[in-house]
Design an enzyme around this catalytic site. Sequence first.
Site, short mmCIF file in Angstrom:
data_model
loop_
_atom_site.label_atom_id
_atom_site.label_comp_id
_atom_site.label_asym_id
_atom_site.label_seq_id
_atom_site.Cartn_x
_atom_site.Cartn_y
_atom_site.Cartn_z
N GLU A 158 37.66 43.93 43.06
CA GLU A 158 36.46 43.66 43.42
C GLU A 158 35.96 44.82 44.30
OE1 GLU A 158 35.41 39.72 45.77
OE2 GLU A 158 36.72 40.94 47.10
N CYS A 178 36.29 34.40 46.30
CA CYS A 178 37.93 34.31 46.46
C CYS A 178 37.89 32.40 46.99
CB CYS A 178 38.35 34.96 47.63
SG CYS A 178 38.49 36.53 47.25
N GLU A 244 37.31 27.48 32.47
CA GLU A 244 37.21 28.90 31.97
C GLU A 244 38.52 29.39 32.60
OE1 GLU A 244 34.50 28.54 35.66
OE2 GLU A 244 35.11 27.53 34.17
#
Length: 458
Positions: A158, A178, A244
């Site tokens: 990140e 998150c 996903e």
Amino acid sequence: MIINIDKDICTGCRECAEVCPASAIEGEKGKPQEINYDKCVMCGQCIQKCKSYVSLIDHGVGVYEAKRAERNLPASVKEPLFAAYSNCNLDKVKAALADKDTITVVQCAPAVRVGIAEDFGGELGTVAARKMAAALRKIGFDRVYDTNFEADLTIMEEGTELIKRVTEGGTLPMFTSCCPAWVSYLERNYPELKEHLSTCKSPQQMGSIFKTYGAEIDQFDPAKMFVVSVMPCTCKEFECNREEMNSSGYQDVDVAITTRELAYLIKDMDIDFNALPDEDFDQPLGLYSGAGTIFGVTGGVMEAAIRTGYELITGKPIPAVDVSAVRGSDIFRTATLQVGDIELKVGIVTGLKNVAPVLEALKAGKLDLHFIEVMTCPVGCVSGGGQPKLLLDSERDAAYQARTKGTYAHDAELPIRKSHENPAIKKIYDEYLLEPNGEKSHHLLHTKYCTGENNFKK
């Protein structure tokens, strides 16, 4: 559904509706409430607030046992059963543990270690990381890892992503990704802003490394691995089942249980938690820094990112590891930090109820920030819907403060306090991922969030 309200028990006090950050609880006062699942973000704050219950003493054994069976709770559970509750997934965990052909892996979120002891009579905010590791090993898990390691991994990915966006002209501000309840809220209510989300998976979902890198280290067949997450968050069950989340070639995380459910499991297996010795998490995927630990409190993700981002940009040690400018519990706070030649402008949203004005300001072109952390729960994950239930409102603030204090104390006592200095993080990049935001990292550790409709219909 993950979050439920039992109409047989609900008295219609509507206290749950008052704390719901998505205005998803509907009904008249004095009558049983309903959850509008088109709005619900599965944060579980209604569960923490609910006071209507069935108990053995007040309602009798028959009624109580029927309700307990409906919720799939272990027979050892004797505590009051409240109207608002979440799914119990312990049957799946027990089945995996009982199957000799299944390799069981467990990971624990940062906030769990400052909550779990409360269910065994410990003082509020007790840090029980190593005792928890011992309990999980005694339960029978083959590998006991720590989500704090993946929090460090998240910072590497990140932080690098943010630097690229700031220096190369990417979509700004970048929002943290998150918190799955926050991501769910954005997908449903502001889908046009999805490109502002970090593409990083949450630390839980960076558990894709267990069935890839971890499997290679231990020469495990990933097809036989069953990964369990212990989380302070009820929405983590939703997240691990998103369509996903399978970049390992399998479902990356098979099931998520809450801090409360872990306590149920420890008691159900007749383990004396308080008598357990302190043990370490398994290596290398159980080694973590203080930066990984503070993910559990509001502002913690931001602070962890700054600790590493500063040094990645400047090549120099950050002047002060404790970034006090981003700490606190104000509903929306901002700070400007000098990072080399960059004036980094950051914001922290504490509580999902407070995010809409920020998003509206962004849409109106009035938000001059680079990076924004959003946490759904009141003071971050330490106040999550899956944490030990606080029966009295008067206990709530004291518990949140103690858990937050315990988290920062744990950070301060650790020998490594920056994600990029974690030797296990260096090792995984040297041996496997090669570089942050590289091809392999993007495949395993990043995602592109869909509108969520298929996920929400599950």
